[in-house]
Enzyme design. Sequence first.
Site, PDB file in Angstrom:
ATOM      1  N   LYS A  87      22.551  34.662 -41.647  1.00  0.00           N
ATOM      2  CA  LYS A  87      21.805  33.991 -40.572  1.00  0.00           C
ATOM      3  C   LYS A  87      22.786  33.157 -39.746  1.00  0.00           C
ATOM      4  O   LYS A  87      23.506  32.309 -40.288  1.00  0.00           O
ATOM      5  CB  LYS A  87      20.752  33.106 -41.218  1.00  0.00           C
ATOM      6  CG  LYS A  87      19.572  32.783 -40.366  1.00  0.00           C
ATOM      7  CD  LYS A  87      18.543  32.065 -41.225  1.00  0.00           C
ATOM      8  CE  LYS A  87      17.330  31.654 -40.469  1.00  0.00           C
ATOM      9  NZ  LYS A  87      16.503  30.736 -41.254  1.00  0.00           N
TER      10      LYS A  87
HETATM   11  C1  E4P Z   1      13.356  30.351 -39.857  1.00  0.00           C
HETATM   12  O1  E4P Z   1      14.086  31.182 -40.318  1.00  0.00           O
HETATM   13  C2  E4P Z   1      13.407  28.922 -40.150  1.00  0.00           C
HETATM   14  O2  E4P Z   1      13.877  28.764 -41.457  1.00  0.00           O
HETATM   15  C3  E4P Z   1      12.055  28.265 -40.107  1.00  0.00           C
HETATM   16  O3  E4P Z   1      11.048  29.190 -39.802  1.00  0.00           O
HETATM   17  C4  E4P Z   1      11.994  27.001 -39.338  1.00  0.00           C
HETATM   18  O4  E4P Z   1      10.687  26.497 -39.429  1.00  0.00           O
HETATM   19  P1  E4P Z   1      10.310  24.987 -39.077  1.00  0.00           P
HETATM   20  O5  E4P Z   1      10.291  24.842 -37.604  1.00  0.00           O
HETATM   21  O6  E4P Z   1       8.946  24.817 -39.675  1.00  0.00           O
HETATM   22  O7  E4P Z   1      11.347  24.116 -39.725  1.00  0.00           O
END
Ligand code: E4P
Length: 218
Positions: A87
């Site tokens: 990622k």
């Molecule tokens: C995505 O890969 C992120 O880990 C996540 O969805 C972020 O979500 P949040 O905005 O609830 O922190």
Amino acid sequence: MKFFVDTANLSQIQEAHDLGILDGVTTNPSLMAKEGITGEQAVLDHYAKICDIVDGDVSAEVISTDFEGMIKEGEILSEIAPNIVVKVPMIQEGIKAISYFTRKGIRTNCTLVFSAGQAILAAKAGATYVSPFIGRIDDISWDGMQLIKDIAEIYAVQLFDTEILAASVRNPLHIVDSAKNGADVVTCPLNAILGLLNHPLTDIGLAKFLADHKKANG
Ligand code: E4P
């Protein structure tokens, strides 16, 4: 549409896996910190534990913001298990890193995407997944779902292979709307997935079936 669970909590990942509908996991540095996972080796070991539970793709995020650092981290992460997806944040160095990983056959998830233009760049670089954060867009009174629609339209017109991974999902309606509007994957907290189960008429109907059965059978 694939279902990923957005957590680093092993028991929640196991619970989602046990439902039989889990296609993968996404994590991020905040979610790892929330579980108290600190230190490079502990983080790598934790990803290995997640990959022992799920066969599907597991996104593991780099914390470097320079090209060399991202490459070094991504190569180490990708060796943990074949289902690791690296990622990478949507920044200039990140796009360079995604292009590099694409050439090397390492799969990537381009994270922190908030516009259609960013999604075009991620696809051009060959990202396996693009992660528009719909909840965080809604949080500032913009329309997160409109971004999913826009990216889905552009990717369809341009025949991009990158999969749209709706992220920052907060509730069951986000999941339903993501499915309607062309997301290939939705990643969400376990409680949003479990929220899909709920309907008062299901509860009322089941209670009546069981009561009628008891009346008839004693
Ligand atoms: C995505 O890969 C992120 O880990 C996540 O969805 C972020 O979500 P949040 O905005 O609830 O922190």
